[in-house]
Design an enzyme around this catalytic site. Structure first.
Site, PDB file in Angstrom:
ATOM      1  N   ARG A   2      34.120 -21.950   8.249  1.00 44.49           N
ATOM      2  CA  ARG A   2      33.167 -22.950   8.713  1.00 44.49           C
ATOM      3  C   ARG A   2      31.772 -22.560   8.239  1.00 44.49           C
ATOM      4  NH1 ARG A   2      32.366 -24.407  15.039  1.00 44.49           N
ATOM      5  NH2 ARG A   2      32.130 -22.172  15.176  1.00 44.49           N
ATOM      6  N   THR A  21      26.186 -26.071   8.341  1.00 41.70           N
ATOM      7  CA  THR A  21      26.617 -27.479   8.423  1.00 41.70           C
ATOM      8  C   THR A  21      27.818 -27.675   9.343  1.00 41.70           C
ATOM      9  OG1 THR A  21      28.177 -27.224   6.594  1.00 41.70           O
ATOM     10  CG2 THR A  21      25.905 -27.827   6.010  1.00 41.70           C
ATOM     11  N   ASP A  29      34.960 -16.413  19.960  1.00 43.37           N
ATOM     12  CA  ASP A  29      35.458 -16.563  18.589  1.00 43.37           C
ATOM     13  C   ASP A  29      36.878 -16.017  18.526  1.00 43.37           C
ATOM     14  OD1 ASP A  29      36.111 -15.760  15.822  1.00 43.37           O
ATOM     15  OD2 ASP A  29      34.132 -16.584  15.412  1.00 43.37           O
ATOM     16  N   ASP A  74      37.592 -13.258  15.841  1.00 46.81           N
ATOM     17  CA  ASP A  74      37.030 -11.945  16.208  1.00 46.81           C
ATOM     18  C   ASP A  74      37.838 -11.301  17.328  1.00 46.81           C
ATOM     19  OD1 ASP A  74      35.059 -12.027  14.326  1.00 46.81           O
ATOM     20  OD2 ASP A  74      33.471 -12.669  15.700  1.00 46.81           O
TER      21      ASP A  74
HETATM   22  N1  URA Z   1      36.122 -21.260  16.752  1.00 48.13           N
HETATM   23  C1  URA Z   1      36.336 -20.302  17.674  1.00 48.13           C
HETATM   24  O1  URA Z   1      36.957 -19.290  17.387  1.00 48.13           O
HETATM   25  N2  URA Z   1      35.855 -20.498  18.917  1.00 48.13           N
HETATM   26  C2  URA Z   1      35.182 -21.597  19.270  1.00 48.13           C
HETATM   27  O2  URA Z   1      34.785 -21.722  20.425  1.00 48.13           O
HETATM   28  C3  URA Z   1      34.964 -22.580  18.289  1.00 48.13           C
HETATM   29  C4  URA Z   1      35.450 -22.395  17.041  1.00 48.13           C
END
Ligand code: URA
Length: 216
Positions: A110, A114, A207, A210
């Site tokens: 991502r 943007t 995330d 992560d």
């Molecule tokens: N990607 C993620 O890992 N967590 C989110 O909250 C949004 C996108």
């Protein structure tokens, strides 16, 4: 399986075991190892639900006592396609469930500015007669999910051949997904409240990549 009247092709697997495990995953004190194990366990439980409608045929086998026509999964073969990198946390569980499945990969990150998906890898098995299970734990903006389905559909895969498996989704992302691909079924364990200004799902779990891989 729960449904939301706003999203006709969204199915929420509200099984108590799945919800219990998801709550542990959301807890920021949960370790990387436990987070990864729980994601795999939830994927196994969700995989059981999403494969419920796979068509069966029969094959003649001999038990020690007699010959029978025994049920086996018919025709269509499965392909599991994680969206890198967090999707790997789900494909592991699906591969345990269907060890004969082929595995493709779609690499998308991502763009932090943007929030649009940037594709860096596509590797897919042959497309004929397959059901594709795309997996990505988080459907936030919905852009990566839409992109991954685009990748398959551009190669001739039809809506009915695709199942999208997620863990947590935001209503904003599901709206984007259903506008782009109204014919593709999407499954998740929770439809959360909303996206924040950084396109994170709230309350979410942070995330996912992560937390699965122990990175920052
Ligand atoms: N990607 C993620 O890992 N967590 C989110 O909250 C949004 C996108």
């Amino acid at each position: 399986m729960k449904q939301d009247p706003r999203f006709p092709n969204l199915f929420i697997t509200d099984h108590p075991l799945i919800q219990h495990k998801l709550s542990h995953m959301r807890d920021k004190a949960t370790s990387t190892r436990t987070f990864r194990d729980l994601l795999k366990e939830i994927t196994l439980l969700m995989g059981y639900e999403i494969t419920r409608d796979l068509p069966l045929t029969t094959r003649q086998i001999e038990t020690p006592l007699m010959t029978i026509e025994a049920p086996v999964i018919a025709g269509r073969k499965l392909a599991i396609v994680p969206i890198l990198r967090a999707g790997i946390g789900m494909s592991d569980g699906l591969m345990d469930l269907v060890p004969s499945a082929r595995v493709g990969h779609i690499g998308v990150f991502r763009d932090p500015e943007t929030h649009q998906p940037v594709e860096y890898l596509v590797r897919l098995p042959d497309l004929v007669e397959r059901t594709f299970i795309l997996c990505d734990p988080m459907v936030a903006t919905g852009n990566s999910a839409v992109h991954a389905v685009d990748v398959l559909k551009k190669r001739g895969v039809t809506d009915e051949q695709i199942i999208f498996l997620a863990l947590v989704a935001a209503p904003e992302g599901i709206t984007v997904f259903q506008n782009a691909h109204p014919g593709v079924k999407i499954y998740c364990a929770s439809l959360d409240s909303h996206l924040n200004d950084h396109a994170y799902i709230v309350p979410g779990l942070g995330d996912a990549g992560d937390r699965i891989f122990g990175t920052k």
